[in-house]
Design an enzyme around this catalytic site. Structure first.
Site: not given
Length: 315
Positions: A20, A65, A267
């Site tokens: 990942k 992942t 964010h």
């Protein structure tokens, strides 16, 4: 039909890996009123006994992942982040020792630096503002800008900056907004407020050499005031913070008549750690880069007109 006379040779799987990439994790350590930030971009690559998944599609040896992503966030909570190196060591050791098919784990980490914003002296801070031990500015990102326009008769000087990334790890809320059937956002009474400041300010200088502003001092002081306003405003909205940043500059820098800011809301969402039996007490966040809210406005000295373009990229 032409037949290749060469004998067929077996096809062999070469080096391979999976994982990942670019897991953005922000870890806030709260030492009383003083907060500390570690902001990492973590990429995980795993390799080992993965022949079957390539040849037959069998996932028997495959750690998803998505699990590697979850591990990054869970470890940020369980072990904290003392350093990028130590955090990477924890992750690599875990993947290799906990999963027999995995022979090698490569962890690549980018760390984004933050420094604490120096706030005003106690006697000059706005009423209710604290020392700002939870307010930070990203290091090594800012670009200073200026544009000079002269038509043979009149001058216009507009200066500013871009890519100045700032964060408050507390003293920010967002609630009481309009809700309709498409609204899913939960109200927040203690959130991270972060933005990447693009700002321009217009000077009221004409062509009087005797009254020319001290440009270097003006930039340093303007930057200082916008940072202090960001740090010292208890924010109920990014719009409120933007206005306070502009007003602080207008109030303290007589050579500036107009300020325009473009503030994307960077964010930070709390990661749900409950599936791993962990409580996330406002400590581990996912930093999302898009889509983002974009807040823009101009703040003016009374009696002045706006001249800075609405689209700052046109300046």
């Amino acid at each position: 039909m032409t037949v290749d006379p060469r004998p067929a040779r077996p096809v062999v799987l070469g080096q391979n890996q999976y994982g990942k990439a670019e897991n953005r994790v922000v870890r806030i350590t709260r030492d009383g009123a003083t907060h500390h930030i570690k902001d990492l971009n973590v990429s995980v690559a795993l390799s080992g006994d993965m022949d079957d998944v390539h040849h037959s599609g069998s996932n028997a040896n495959v750690l998803p992942t998505d699990t590697t992503k979850n591990t990054v966030y869970a470890f940020a909570k369980e072990y904290g982040i003392e350093s990028a190196e130590q955090f990477g060591i924890h992750l690599a050791r875990h993947f290799v020792t906990s999963q027999e098919p995995i022979r090698t784990a490569r962890i690549r980490i980018e760390e984004y630096g933050w420094e604490r914003i120096a706030t005003s002296d106690a006697g000059s801070r706005p009423t209710g503002a604290d020392e700002g031990r939870h307010s930070f500015v990203r290091t090594g990102q800012e670009t200073r800008l200026t544009q000079i326009t002269y038509d043979g008769a009149a001058w216009e000087v507009v200066s500013g900056l871009k890519d100045l990334v700032v964060m408050n790890s507390t003293n920010s809320e967002f609630w009481g907004y309009v809700k309709d059937k498409y609204t899913t956002l939960q109200e927040a009474h203690d959130r991270i407020l972060a933005t990447q400041v693009a700002g321009r300010w217009r000077f009221n200088w004409s062509d009087d050499e005797q009254q020319m502003p001290p440009w270097e001092e003006s930039y340093e002081q303007t930057r200082k005031h916008l940072l202090q306003a960001f740090a010292e405003t208890y924010s109920l909205s990014l719009q409120q913070t933007l206005y306070q940043m502009g007003a602080r500059i207008i109030d303290h820098r007589g050579e500036i008549d107009e300020v325009r800011f473009s503030l994307p809301n960077k964010h930070h969402f709390l990661v749900d750690l409950e599936p791993f039996g962990l409580k996330n007490d406002n400590e581990v966040y996912y930093a999302a880069d898009r889509p983002y809210g974009l807040i823009e406005a101009t703040v003016l000295r009374e009696g002045c007109e706006a001249r800075i373009p609405v689209d700052l990229t046109n300046l």
